[in-house]
Design a protein around this motif. Structure first.
Motif, PDB file in Angstrom:
ATOM      1  N   LEU A 164       0.811  -1.209   0.075  1.00 59.43           N
ATOM      2  CA  LEU A 164      -0.098  -0.021  -0.044  1.00 59.43           C
ATOM      3  C   LEU A 164       0.742   1.241  -0.061  1.00 59.43           C
ATOM      4  CD1 LEU A 164      -2.662  -1.132   2.540  1.00 59.43           C
ATOM      5  CD2 LEU A 164      -2.683  -1.475   0.013  1.00 59.43           C
ATOM      6  N   ARG A 165       2.056   1.242  -0.695  1.00 54.15           N
ATOM      7  CA  ARG A 165       2.741   2.278  -0.557  1.00 54.15           C
ATOM      8  C   ARG A 165       2.120   3.707  -1.200  1.00 54.15           C
ATOM      9  NH1 ARG A 165       5.610   3.248  -5.611  1.00 54.15           N
ATOM     10  NH2 ARG A 165       7.297   4.425  -4.485  1.00 54.15           N
ATOM     11  N   GLU A 166       1.274   3.447  -2.056  1.00 54.46           N
ATOM     12  CA  GLU A 166       0.668   4.556  -2.711  1.00 54.46           C
ATOM     13  C   GLU A 166      -0.326   5.274  -1.813  1.00 54.46           C
ATOM     14  OE1 GLU A 166       1.390   1.364  -5.950  1.00 54.46           O
ATOM     15  OE2 GLU A 166       0.334   1.378  -3.837  1.00 54.46           O
ATOM     16  N   ILE A 167      -0.855   4.555  -0.814  1.00 57.95           N
ATOM     17  CA  ILE A 167      -1.689   5.429   0.274  1.00 57.95           C
ATOM     18  C   ILE A 167      -0.723   5.936   1.256  1.00 57.95           C
ATOM     19  CG2 ILE A 167      -3.245   4.945   2.189  1.00 57.95           C
ATOM     20  CD1 ILE A 167      -4.637   4.191  -0.394  1.00 57.95           C
ATOM     21  N   ARG A 168       0.341   5.399   1.563  1.00 61.23           N
ATOM     22  CA  ARG A 168       1.412   5.979   2.565  1.00 61.23           C
ATOM     23  C   ARG A 168       1.969   7.142   1.863  1.00 61.23           C
ATOM     24  NH1 ARG A 168       3.687   1.406   3.319  1.00 61.23           N
ATOM     25  NH2 ARG A 168       5.660   1.723   2.018  1.00 61.23           N
ATOM     26  N   TRP A 204      -5.225  -2.494 -10.487  1.00 60.94           N
ATOM     27  CA  TRP A 204      -5.417  -1.153 -10.898  1.00 60.94           C
ATOM     28  C   TRP A 204      -7.194  -0.941 -10.938  1.00 60.94           C
ATOM     29  CZ3 TRP A 204      -2.085   2.177 -13.349  1.00 60.94           C
ATOM     30  CH2 TRP A 204      -0.880   1.754 -13.540  1.00 60.94           C
ATOM     31  N   TYR A 205      -7.424   0.152 -10.396  1.00 54.65           N
ATOM     32  CA  TYR A 205      -8.935   0.627 -10.294  1.00 54.65           C
ATOM     33  C   TYR A 205      -9.035   1.885 -11.069  1.00 54.65           C
ATOM     34  CZ  TYR A 205      -8.627  -2.508  -6.532  1.00 54.65           C
ATOM     35  OH  TYR A 205      -8.420  -3.577  -5.464  1.00 54.65           O
ATOM     36  N   ALA A 206     -10.358   2.306 -11.303  1.00 53.82           N
ATOM     37  CA  ALA A 206     -10.834   3.108 -12.316  1.00 53.82           C
ATOM     38  C   ALA A 206     -10.486   4.548 -11.730  1.00 53.82           C
ATOM     39  CB  ALA A 206     -12.277   3.464 -12.470  1.00 53.82           C
ATOM     40  N   ASP A 207     -10.376   4.701 -10.263  1.00 47.41           N
ATOM     41  CA  ASP A 207      -9.920   6.224  -9.901  1.00 47.41           C
ATOM     42  C   ASP A 207      -9.646   5.910  -8.469  1.00 47.41           C
ATOM     43  OD1 ASP A 207     -12.402   6.294  -8.448  1.00 47.41           O
ATOM     44  OD2 ASP A 207     -13.625   6.391 -10.389  1.00 47.41           O
ATOM     45  N   PRO A 208      -9.145   7.051  -7.801  1.00 43.89           N
ATOM     46  CA  PRO A 208      -8.782   6.914  -6.331  1.00 43.89           C
ATOM     47  C   PRO A 208      -9.996   6.617  -5.412  1.00 43.89           C
ATOM     48  CG  PRO A 208      -7.650   8.795  -7.318  1.00 43.89           C
ATOM     49  CD  PRO A 208      -8.641   8.246  -8.419  1.00 43.89           C
ATOM     50  N   LEU A 209     -11.184   6.892  -5.620  1.00 48.25           N
ATOM     51  CA  LEU A 209     -12.305   6.811  -4.971  1.00 48.25           C
ATOM     52  C   LEU A 209     -12.514   5.249  -4.808  1.00 48.25           C
ATOM     53  CD1 LEU A 209     -14.770   9.528  -5.207  1.00 48.25           C
ATOM     54  CD2 LEU A 209     -13.758   8.939  -3.337  1.00 48.25           C
ATOM     55  N   THR A 210     -12.399   4.724  -5.999  1.00 51.22           N
ATOM     56  CA  THR A 210     -12.624   3.185  -5.885  1.00 51.22           C
ATOM     57  C   THR A 210     -11.561   2.553  -5.323  1.00 51.22           C
ATOM     58  OG1 THR A 210     -13.471   3.596  -8.146  1.00 51.22           O
ATOM     59  CG2 THR A 210     -12.735   1.317  -7.723  1.00 51.22           C
ATOM     60  N   VAL A 211     -10.329   3.082  -5.118  1.00 54.12           N
ATOM     61  CA  VAL A 211      -9.468   2.587  -4.248  1.00 54.12           C
ATOM     62  C   VAL A 211      -9.891   2.332  -2.598  1.00 54.12           C
ATOM     63  CG1 VAL A 211      -6.923   2.700  -3.247  1.00 54.12           C
ATOM     64  CG2 VAL A 211      -7.343   3.058  -5.710  1.00 54.12           C
ATOM     65  N   THR A 234     -10.924  15.737  -1.648  1.00 57.52           N
ATOM     66  CA  THR A 234     -10.241  16.174  -3.033  1.00 57.52           C
ATOM     67  C   THR A 234      -8.703  16.174  -3.187  1.00 57.52           C
ATOM     68  OG1 THR A 234     -12.406  17.714  -2.864  1.00 57.52           O
ATOM     69  CG2 THR A 234     -10.696  18.419  -4.369  1.00 57.52           C
ATOM     70  N   ASP A 235      -8.177  16.720  -2.200  1.00 58.47           N
ATOM     71  CA  ASP A 235      -6.873  16.825  -2.382  1.00 58.47           C
ATOM     72  C   ASP A 235      -6.056  15.279  -2.424  1.00 58.47           C
ATOM     73  OD1 ASP A 235      -4.087  17.998  -1.896  1.00 58.47           O
ATOM     74  OD2 ASP A 235      -3.974  16.737  -0.237  1.00 58.47           O
ATOM     75  N   PHE A 236      -6.960  14.328  -1.602  1.00 59.81           N
ATOM     76  CA  PHE A 236      -6.125  12.985  -2.017  1.00 59.81           C
ATOM     77  C   PHE A 236      -6.391  12.313  -3.324  1.00 59.81           C
ATOM     78  CE2 PHE A 236      -7.362   8.523  -2.131  1.00 59.81           C
ATOM     79  CZ  PHE A 236      -6.438   7.935  -1.646  1.00 59.81           C
ATOM     80  N   ILE A 237      -7.586  12.725  -3.977  1.00 53.10           N
ATOM     81  CA  ILE A 237      -7.896  12.338  -5.253  1.00 53.10           C
ATOM     82  C   ILE A 237      -7.037  12.787  -6.239  1.00 53.10           C
ATOM     83  CG2 ILE A 237      -9.574  12.573  -7.163  1.00 53.10           C
ATOM     84  CD1 ILE A 237     -11.866  12.043  -4.827  1.00 53.10           C
ATOM     85  N   HIS A 238      -6.736  14.097  -6.078  1.00 52.37           N
ATOM     86  CA  HIS A 238      -6.082  14.903  -7.229  1.00 52.37           C
ATOM     87  C   HIS A 238      -4.304  14.194  -6.981  1.00 52.37           C
ATOM     88  CE1 HIS A 238      -3.880  18.056  -9.307  1.00 52.37           C
ATOM     89  NE2 HIS A 238      -3.237  18.255  -8.254  1.00 52.37           N
ATOM     90  N   ARG A 239      -3.824  13.990  -5.687  1.00 48.08           N
ATOM     91  CA  ARG A 239      -2.587  13.800  -5.716  1.00 48.08           C
ATOM     92  C   ARG A 239      -2.309  12.493  -6.066  1.00 48.08           C
ATOM     93  NH1 ARG A 239      -0.510  14.879   0.337  1.00 48.08           N
ATOM     94  NH2 ARG A 239       1.215  14.081  -0.642  1.00 48.08           N
ATOM     95  N   PHE A 244      -0.191   8.419  -9.384  1.00 49.47           N
ATOM     96  CA  PHE A 244      -0.199   6.881  -9.609  1.00 49.47           C
ATOM     97  C   PHE A 244      -1.189   6.546 -10.818  1.00 49.47           C
ATOM     98  CE2 PHE A 244       1.223   7.391  -5.003  1.00 49.47           C
ATOM     99  CZ  PHE A 244       2.496   6.818  -5.359  1.00 49.47           C
ATOM    100  N   GLY A 245      -1.533   7.633 -11.388  1.00 47.63           N
ATOM    101  CA  GLY A 245      -2.344   7.445 -12.565  1.00 47.63           C
ATOM    102  C   GLY A 245      -1.748   6.822 -14.059  1.00 47.63           C
ATOM    103  N   GLY A 246      -2.328   5.918 -14.616  1.00 52.47           N
ATOM    104  CA  GLY A 246      -1.897   5.721 -15.982  1.00 52.47           C
ATOM    105  C   GLY A 246      -2.948   5.281 -16.831  1.00 52.47           C
ATOM    106  N   GLU A 247      -2.529   4.510 -17.995  1.00 55.77           N
ATOM    107  CA  GLU A 247      -3.699   4.341 -18.967  1.00 55.77           C
ATOM    108  C   GLU A 247      -4.650   3.219 -18.324  1.00 55.77           C
ATOM    109  OE1 GLU A 247      -1.623   2.715 -22.544  1.00 55.77           O
ATOM    110  OE2 GLU A 247      -0.817   4.705 -22.861  1.00 55.77           O
TER     111      GLU A 247
END
Length: 265
Positions: A164-168, A204-211, A234-239, A244-247
């Protein structure tokens, strides 16, 4: 949700862990993709490292809804009794429904493995996706060594540094995970290591909220009690999207560690 106001490793809150996993009981297995694969791989490693193992008495630590419990009975048809332990007492009912008549050969022990009294000695102690939550891993290893028969096997999977390094990185909080070498150093005090592996699983998930929904559905959102404000969300979603976003959407990493060992005299 995670407490984004902190940026230090956090000690697991056992009451919160129990609450979050209890809340996730109905959604856990549907969303626990990695945990399913980890449990299956642990049993595969166990079969290779100890092919002659035929336990009569076994202990499973952190049974949750029973995804490993069912596999244990299937893998070891000669098992006469299985003791299972979990923080969440309500999981006993889930498991009894899942294993049916085999529940007669099972004892459920509700409580924290660090403090609960274990009712016997075992030929196999097995735990999947659980022991990274404990406060004192060396003490747990000592305790389990005392309850493992001389020719018994200790098989475990837990999660390592990259978990869960992305969350950290985005939220600034996370558990204190060990490297595989650190886990082996602790275990080698009491156990002979028969096999050890690590892997990196990327979902891989559609977006941060899905995570966040995934973490809540699996009970893994057990680190911080303070709810986020709308601005923090909102800040979490943007960052998260930016870093960590991609195709394929946005990624989430799991870092399972696997160890098969037997007790030293």
């Amino acid at each position: 949700m995670y407490d984004v106001t902190r940026s230090i490793p956090m000690i697991p809150d056992k009451k919160l862990i129990r609450l979050r996993f209890e809340q996730a009981a109905d959604t856990y297995e549907q969303h626990a993709t990695v945990q399913h694969r980890v449990a299956e791989h642990l049993l595969t490693m166990l079969a290779k490292a100890a092919p002659d193992l035929s336990p009569q008495q076994a202990l499973e630590i952190g049974c949750c809804t029973g995804l490993l419990t069912q596999r244990i009975f299937e893998r070891f048809p000669g098992l006469t009794h299985l003791t299972i332990s979990d923080l969440v007492a309500a999981f006993e009912e889930c498991i009894c429904r899942k294993i049916g008549p085999k529940a007669e050969d099972m004892t459920f022990v509700a409580g924290d493995i660090e403090s609960v009294r274990l009712p016997g000695d075992y030929d196999l102690i097995i735990s999947s996706s659980t022991l990274h939550w404990v406060h004192d891993f060396p003490a747990v290893c000592d305790k389990l060594h005392r309850h493992l028969n001389a020719n018994g096997i200790f098989a475990l999977s837990l999660y390592g540094k990259e978990n869960l390094r992305e969350i950290r990185e985005v939220a600034g909080v996370g558990l204190v995970y060990r490297t595989l070498d650190q886990v082996l150093t602790v275990m080698s005090e009491r156990f002979e290591i028969l096999a050890a592996e690590e892997a990196l699983e990327v979902l891989w998930y559609a977006d941060p909220l899905t995570v966040l929904k995934h973490l809540r559905a699996t009970g893994v959102n057990s680190i911080g009690q303070k709810a986020w404000t709308r601005r923090q969300v909102t800040d979490f979603i943007h960052r998260y999207q930016h870093q960590f976003g991609g195709e394929q959407g946005v990624r989430l990493s799991y870092h399972p560690l696997f160890v098969i060992a037997r007790p030293k005299p």
